[in-house]
Design a protein around this motif. Structure first.
Motif, mmCIF file in Angstrom:
data_model
loop_
_atom_site.group_PDB
_atom_site.id
_atom_site.type_symbol
_atom_site.label_atom_id
_atom_site.label_comp_id
_atom_site.label_asym_id
_atom_site.label_seq_id
_atom_site.Cartn_x
_atom_site.Cartn_y
_atom_site.Cartn_z
ATOM 1 N N LEU A 110 0.824 -1.212 0.000
ATOM 2 C CA LEU A 110 0.000 0.000 0.000
ATOM 3 C C LEU A 110 0.858 1.262 0.000
ATOM 4 N N GLN A 111 1.897 1.279 0.832
ATOM 5 C CA GLN A 111 2.756 2.455 0.917
ATOM 6 C C GLN A 111 3.473 2.724 -0.403
ATOM 7 N N GLY A 112 3.931 1.659 -1.057
ATOM 8 C CA GLY A 112 4.592 1.830 -2.348
ATOM 9 C C GLY A 112 3.649 2.363 -3.406
ATOM 10 N N PHE A 113 2.410 1.854 -3.409
ATOM 11 C CA PHE A 113 1.433 2.332 -4.396
ATOM 12 C C PHE A 113 1.077 3.784 -4.134
ATOM 13 N N GLN A 114 0.861 4.149 -2.875
ATOM 14 C CA GLN A 114 0.501 5.526 -2.556
ATOM 15 C C GLN A 114 1.627 6.499 -2.896
ATOM 16 N N ALA A 115 2.882 6.045 -2.737
ATOM 17 C CA ALA A 115 4.012 6.913 -3.069
ATOM 18 C C ALA A 115 4.056 7.215 -4.561
ATOM 19 N N SER A 116 3.707 6.247 -5.391
ATOM 20 C CA SER A 116 3.740 6.436 -6.845
ATOM 21 C C SER A 116 2.424 6.967 -7.405
ATOM 22 N N HIS A 117 1.351 6.925 -6.584
ATOM 23 C CA HIS A 117 0.037 7.411 -7.029
ATOM 24 C C HIS A 117 -0.561 8.304 -5.939
ATOM 25 N N PRO A 118 0.065 9.450 -5.667
ATOM 26 C CA PRO A 118 -0.381 10.283 -4.547
ATOM 27 C C PRO A 118 -1.789 10.854 -4.704
ATOM 28 N N LYS A 119 -2.310 10.902 -5.930
ATOM 29 C CA LYS A 119 -3.648 11.450 -6.146
ATOM 30 C C LYS A 119 -4.737 10.394 -6.117
ATOM 31 N N VAL A 120 -4.360 9.148 -5.871
ATOM 32 C CA VAL A 120 -5.339 8.069 -5.787
ATOM 33 C C VAL A 120 -5.708 7.853 -4.312
ATOM 34 N N GLU A 121 -6.985 7.876 -4.026
ATOM 35 C CA GLU A 121 -7.468 7.599 -2.669
ATOM 36 C C GLU A 121 -7.700 6.093 -2.532
ATOM 37 N N VAL A 122 -6.989 5.460 -1.614
ATOM 38 C CA VAL A 122 -7.150 4.025 -1.384
ATOM 39 C C VAL A 122 -7.889 3.830 -0.064
ATOM 40 N N ILE A 123 -9.032 3.195 -0.125
ATOM 41 C CA ILE A 123 -9.834 2.898 1.061
ATOM 42 C C ILE A 123 -9.732 1.398 1.322
ATOM 43 N N VAL A 124 -9.236 1.005 2.488
ATOM 44 C CA VAL A 124 -9.044 -0.419 2.796
ATOM 45 C C VAL A 124 -9.974 -0.829 3.921
ATOM 46 N N VAL A 125 -10.492 -2.046 3.823
ATOM 47 C CA VAL A 125 -11.386 -2.580 4.846
ATOM 48 C C VAL A 125 -11.128 -4.078 4.980
ATOM 49 N N GLU A 126 -10.995 -4.547 6.212
ATOM 50 C CA GLU A 126 -10.794 -5.977 6.448
ATOM 51 C C GLU A 126 -12.146 -6.676 6.450
ATOM 52 N N LEU A 127 -12.267 -7.677 5.596
ATOM 53 C CA LEU A 127 -13.476 -8.490 5.502
ATOM 54 C C LEU A 127 -13.065 -9.922 5.237
ATOM 55 N N ASN A 128 -13.863 -10.871 5.715
ATOM 56 C CA ASN A 128 -13.581 -12.250 5.339
ATOM 57 C C ASN A 128 -13.908 -12.452 3.859
ATOM 58 N N SER A 129 -13.539 -13.590 3.337
ATOM 59 C CA SER A 129 -13.646 -13.813 1.886
ATOM 60 C C SER A 129 -15.079 -13.678 1.383
ATOM 61 N N GLN A 130 -16.037 -14.286 2.091
ATOM 62 C CA GLN A 130 -17.413 -14.241 1.624
ATOM 63 C C GLN A 130 -17.969 -12.829 1.641
ATOM 64 N N ASP A 131 -17.646 -12.067 2.682
ATOM 65 C CA ASP A 131 -18.124 -10.684 2.737
ATOM 66 C C ASP A 131 -17.512 -9.850 1.618
ATOM 67 N N GLN A 132 -16.256 -10.135 1.259
ATOM 68 C CA GLN A 132 -15.639 -9.425 0.133
ATOM 69 C C GLN A 132 -16.335 -9.781 -1.176
ATOM 70 N N ILE A 133 -16.651 -11.046 -1.347
ATOM 71 C CA ILE A 133 -17.345 -11.467 -2.573
ATOM 72 C C ILE A 133 -18.680 -10.753 -2.684
ATOM 73 N N ASP A 134 -19.414 -10.694 -1.572
ATOM 74 C CA ASP A 134 -20.705 -9.997 -1.578
ATOM 75 C C ASP A 134 -20.518 -8.511 -1.887
ATOM 76 N N ALA A 135 -19.468 -7.903 -1.318
ATOM 77 C CA ALA A 135 -19.217 -6.478 -1.546
ATOM 78 C C ALA A 135 -18.805 -6.212 -2.994
ATOM 79 N N LEU A 136 -18.041 -7.114 -3.586
ATOM 80 C CA LEU A 136 -17.678 -6.967 -4.997
ATOM 81 C C LEU A 136 -18.923 -7.068 -5.877
ATOM 82 N N LEU A 137 -19.782 -8.028 -5.578
ATOM 83 C CA LEU A 137 -21.006 -8.178 -6.364
ATOM 84 C C LEU A 137 -21.905 -6.956 -6.221
#
Length: 290
Positions: A110-137
């Motif tokens: 994350l730190q490397g990506f933010q350093a090379s893409h300072p204008k990109v807002e990265v929002i991170v959230v911890e979810l188990n696999s099934q909750d991530q699948i539901d959120a992607l859908l």
């Protein structure tokens, strides 16, 4: 009115001379004169006075000059922003992750990506696999880091890395003394497993690993996150089989031992909607390998 008209107007307003303005625009004088006449007709006001003494802005022209410059500046800003978005330099990336990735370089990634893409807002959230699948859908995430590649057809994935499973035991447990643990030795132990609802595939994998070695785990407790599983083991509530990354979690009271048998590794996959934009996702994934 065209942006061309505004550029021609501003050139003439700056030079106050048709010849110099035409040279600045790299055109001849007649097209410039026609463009100014068309602009004045569109605006409905005379913008320049022309006589033998030269060219002067009218009061209406002076007011229009400031607005015209603002319009061109905003148009250029809009074009620049569109180019940056297309290039993946600006935007927002909503990222889901399973807990094990925290101990496999996610923060550095994350730190490397933010350093090379300072204008990109990265929002991170911890979810188990099934909750991530539901959120992607549900289009609530742009990218997920999950423990399974068994996904609905509208989602795509690619493998990121794999790591071994290890036995997770309470400190002081008799099975923690040897350098490695045979799976069969866990057959009579109370098990703590990842929630079947949180990650059906992962839950089934652990059960199948045990079944292949002659027993079904005595399920005592379930956790919706791996850190919860390890924490319950640390409290002496049972034993578990977990990805090796959790050895780096620093949870006191839990110890980890390699499994004596060769079993399939724990894998992490990147998952996303097939119909989602690609640039930011591709650049984020490339930042890990870079």
């Amino acid at each position: 009115m065209e942006f061309r008209h505004l550029r021609y107007f501003l050139a003439l307003a700056g030079e106050l001379h048709y010849g110099r303005a035409a040279a600045r625009l790299a055109i001849s004088q007649p097209p410039l004169s026609v463009a100014i006449q068309q602009l004045e007709a569109t605006v409905g006001a005379r913008l320049f006075d022309r006589d033998s003494k030269g060219v002067r802005l009218t009061p209406a022209g002076a007011v229009f000059r400031d607005s015209a410059q603002g319009l061109l500046d905003r148009a250029e800003e809009a074009c620049s922003l569109a180019r940056e978005v297309q290039a993946g330099e600006v935007g927002r990336l909503r990222l889901g992750f399973v807990g094990s990735t925290l101990f496999n370089g996610l923060s550095t990634w994350l730190q490397g990506f933010q350093a090379s893409h300072p204008k990109v807002e990265v929002i991170v959230v911890e979810l188990n696999s099934q909750d991530q699948i539901d959120a992607l859908l549900g289009e609530e995430l742009d990218l997920g880091l999950v423990h399974t590649d068994r996904l609905p057809p509208t989602l795509a994935s690619q493998p990121l890395y794999s790591e071994p499973f290890v036995a997770c035991l309470p400190a002081g447990h008799p099975l923690a003394a040897p350098d490695e643990v045979f799976l069969a030795a866990l057959s009579d132990q109370p098990f703590i497993l990842f929630s079947r609802k949180g990650s059906p595939d992962y839950h089934a994998r652990i059960v199948e690993i045990c079944r292949q070695h002659g027993f079904y785990p005595r399920l005592q407790h379930e956790g919706r996150h791996w850190l919860s599983v390890v924490s319950m083991v640390a409290q002496g509530l049972g034993v578990s089989i977990v990805p090796a990354a959790f050895q780096r979690a620093g949870i006191q009271g839990a110890v980890f031992r390699p499994l004596a048998e060769a079993i399939d590794a724990s894998a992490v996959f990147a998952a996303w909607r097939r119909d989602a934009p690609t640039v930011l996702r591709e650049q984020f994934l490339a930042a890990r390998s870079g």
